[in-house]
Structure formats: structure tokens, C-alpha cells
Motif scaffolding. Structure first.
Motif, PDB file in Angstrom:
ATOM      1  N   LEU A   1       1.213   9.421  -6.189  1.00  0.00           N
ATOM      2  CA  LEU A   1       1.892  10.719  -6.200  1.00  0.00           C
ATOM      3  C   LEU A   1       2.689  10.934  -7.483  1.00  0.00           C
ATOM      4  O   LEU A   1       2.743  12.031  -8.011  1.00  0.00           O
ATOM      5  N   VAL A   2       3.305   9.865  -7.978  1.00  0.00           N
ATOM      6  CA  VAL A   2       4.187   9.966  -9.137  1.00  0.00           C
ATOM      7  C   VAL A   2       3.424   9.902 -10.455  1.00  0.00           C
ATOM      8  O   VAL A   2       3.695  10.666 -11.378  1.00  0.00           O
ATOM      9  N   ALA A   3       2.478   8.982 -10.559  1.00  0.00           N
ATOM     10  CA  ALA A   3       1.743   8.771 -11.819  1.00  0.00           C
ATOM     11  C   ALA A   3       0.274   8.509 -11.514  1.00  0.00           C
ATOM     12  O   ALA A   3      -0.217   7.387 -11.665  1.00  0.00           O
TER      13      ALA A   3
ATOM     14  N   PRO B   1      -8.880  15.705 -15.908  1.00  0.00           N
ATOM     15  CA  PRO B   1      -8.077  16.627 -15.090  1.00  0.00           C
ATOM     16  C   PRO B   1      -8.796  17.029 -13.791  1.00  0.00           C
ATOM     17  O   PRO B   1      -8.148  17.336 -12.804  1.00  0.00           O
ATOM     18  N   GLU B   2     -10.124  16.982 -13.805  1.00  0.00           N
ATOM     19  CA  GLU B   2     -10.866  17.342 -12.595  1.00  0.00           C
ATOM     20  C   GLU B   2     -10.733  16.281 -11.508  1.00  0.00           C
ATOM     21  O   GLU B   2     -10.876  16.571 -10.328  1.00  0.00           O
ATOM     22  N   THR B   3     -10.499  15.039 -11.889  1.00  0.00           N
ATOM     23  CA  THR B   3     -10.383  13.979 -10.881  1.00  0.00           C
ATOM     24  C   THR B   3      -8.954  13.787 -10.400  1.00  0.00           C
ATOM     25  O   THR B   3      -8.740  13.166  -9.358  1.00  0.00           O
ATOM     26  N   THR B   4      -7.984  14.311 -11.097  1.00  0.00           N
ATOM     27  CA  THR B   4      -6.582  14.118 -10.721  1.00  0.00           C
ATOM     28  C   THR B   4      -6.269  14.613  -9.303  1.00  0.00           C
ATOM     29  O   THR B   4      -5.541  13.938  -8.583  1.00  0.00           O
ATOM     30  N   PRO B   5      -6.788  15.761  -8.849  1.00  0.00           N
ATOM     31  CA  PRO B   5      -6.491  16.159  -7.463  1.00  0.00           C
ATOM     32  C   PRO B   5      -6.930  15.109  -6.437  1.00  0.00           C
ATOM     33  O   PRO B   5      -6.259  14.921  -5.428  1.00  0.00           O
ATOM     34  N   TRP B   6      -8.010  14.410  -6.684  1.00  0.00           N
ATOM     35  CA  TRP B   6      -8.455  13.359  -5.760  1.00  0.00           C
ATOM     36  C   TRP B   6      -7.455  12.209  -5.742  1.00  0.00           C
ATOM     37  O   TRP B   6      -7.248  11.573  -4.710  1.00  0.00           O
ATOM     38  N   GLN B   7      -6.851  11.956  -6.874  1.00  0.00           N
ATOM     39  CA  GLN B   7      -5.844  10.899  -6.928  1.00  0.00           C
ATOM     40  C   GLN B   7      -4.603  11.297  -6.123  1.00  0.00           C
ATOM     41  O   GLN B   7      -3.988  10.461  -5.467  1.00  0.00           O
ATOM     42  N   HIS B   8      -4.254  12.573  -6.154  1.00  0.00           N
ATOM     43  CA  HIS B   8      -3.115  13.046  -5.366  1.00  0.00           C
ATOM     44  C   HIS B   8      -3.398  12.922  -3.873  1.00  0.00           C
ATOM     45  O   HIS B   8      -2.489  12.645  -3.095  1.00  0.00           O
TER      46      HIS B   8
ATOM     47  N   ILE C   1       0.831  -1.203   0.000  1.00  0.00           N
ATOM     48  CA  ILE C   1       0.000   0.000   0.000  1.00  0.00           C
ATOM     49  C   ILE C   1       0.870   1.260   0.000  1.00  0.00           C
ATOM     50  O   ILE C   1       0.486   2.279  -0.571  1.00  0.00           O
ATOM     51  N   VAL C   2       2.057   1.195   0.593  1.00  0.00           N
ATOM     52  CA  VAL C   2       2.986   2.330   0.499  1.00  0.00           C
ATOM     53  C   VAL C   2       3.394   2.516  -0.964  1.00  0.00           C
ATOM     54  O   VAL C   2       3.428   3.646  -1.472  1.00  0.00           O
ATOM     55  N   TYR C   3       3.669   1.434  -1.650  1.00  0.00           N
ATOM     56  CA  TYR C   3       4.014   1.502  -3.071  1.00  0.00           C
ATOM     57  C   TYR C   3       2.865   2.120  -3.881  1.00  0.00           C
ATOM     58  O   TYR C   3       3.093   2.975  -4.732  1.00  0.00           O
ATOM     59  N   VAL C   4       1.639   1.677  -3.605  1.00  0.00           N
ATOM     60  CA  VAL C   4       0.480   2.238  -4.306  1.00  0.00           C
ATOM     61  C   VAL C   4       0.380   3.739  -4.025  1.00  0.00           C
ATOM     62  O   VAL C   4       0.129   4.538  -4.929  1.00  0.00           O
ATOM     63  N   GLY C   5       0.585   4.130  -2.776  1.00  0.00           N
ATOM     64  CA  GLY C   5       0.528   5.549  -2.427  1.00  0.00           C
ATOM     65  C   GLY C   5       1.567   6.364  -3.174  1.00  0.00           C
ATOM     66  O   GLY C   5       1.271   7.441  -3.695  1.00  0.00           O
ATOM     67  N   ILE C   6       2.785   5.848  -3.247  1.00  0.00           N
ATOM     68  CA  ILE C   6       3.837   6.541  -4.001  1.00  0.00           C
ATOM     69  C   ILE C   6       3.456   6.612  -5.477  1.00  0.00           C
ATOM     70  O   ILE C   6       3.653   7.643  -6.131  1.00  0.00           O
TER      71      ILE C   6
END
Length: 130
Positions: free
Chosen positions: A32-34, A50-57, A24-29
Motif C-alpha cells: 500500500l505504501v510503496a 504504471p499499468e501494473t501498479t493498480p494490481w500491486q495496490h 504478511i501484514v507487513y508485506v501488505g502494508i
């Protein structure tokens, strides 16, 4: 951490817990990266905009912390504390699976990724209690 608390079952549970935590740490990183590429494997079929990308961050740091909490509990407070955290945190992939199913996402990912992760977390928790 008092290693005298560890039985053979506890070692297996701790190993499973650490694998899940690292995953899950890998998924979290990855979020952040992609974030767009990572989100495609989550299980939803809707377009990533692009509107959903902030939620992914936002998901990235939360996933990283979720994994680190398991490690911290295991190292600082022992197997029973880590087991409790795993049981509580197992609700996260269960909720993810249910949301994917509810929103007509990919059933294979809902069950094969999220529900199976929850199952491994529960098994690890049970072993940590032994």
C-alpha cells in the motif's frame, strides 16, 4: 482462547504462525505504501509499469487480511482452527512460487521466499495440531 489447549508444541506453532501473520501484514502494508519497491522483491523479472501498479495496490489489503485471519482464528477459535487456516493459506505462497517459476522469474526468490514461507506455515500448522 483457552490456554489449557496449548502444549509446548502448540506454543511453538502459535509463535511461528504469529511471525508469519505479522510478516504478511507487513508485506501488505508495504504494497500500500510503496508498491513498486515492494513488487521488485516478489520474484518476477518483468518491468513494473504504471499499468501494473493498480494490481500491486490490490495485493496489499489481501495480504493484510490473510495475516489477520490467522491471528483471529488463533485468538478466537484456538490452535486447531488456526492450523486449518494456515494449511489453506499455505497454498498462496505455493501458488506464488509456481507462478514465478512458470514465468521465468527468480528461482531463488520463488524457493527462498515463497516456498520457504509455505513450509514454515505447514510446520506451524502441524505443531498447532499437537
Amino acid at each position: 482462547m483457552d490456554l489449557a489447549q496449548f502444549t509446548p508444541a502448540t506454543w511453538i506453532g502459535a509463535s511461528l504462525a504469529l511471525v508469519v501473520a505479522a510478516g504478511i501484514v507487513y508485506v501488505g502494508i508495504s504494497y500500500l505504501v510503496a508498491p513498486t519497491a515492494t513488487a521488485k522483491g516478489f520474484g518476477f523479472t518483468s518491468a513494473i509499469t504504471p499499468e501494473t501498479t493498480p494490481w500491486q495496490h490490490i495485493k496489499g489489503p489481501r495480504d493484510i487480511v490473510s495475516g489477520l485471519v490467522v491471528v483471529a482464528m488463533l485468538v478466537c477459535f484456538g490452535p486447531a482452527a488456526a492450523a486449518v487456516i494456515l494449511l489453506v493459506e499455505a497454498l498462496i505462497p505455493i501458488g506464488d512460487a509456481l507462478m514465478i517459476i512458470r514465468n521465468n522469474g527468480r528461482l531463488a526468490i520463488a524457493l527462498g521466499v515463497h516456498a520457504s514461507t509455505a513450509a514454515v506455515m505447514i510446520v506451524a500448522a502441524v505443531l498447532l495440531f499437537l
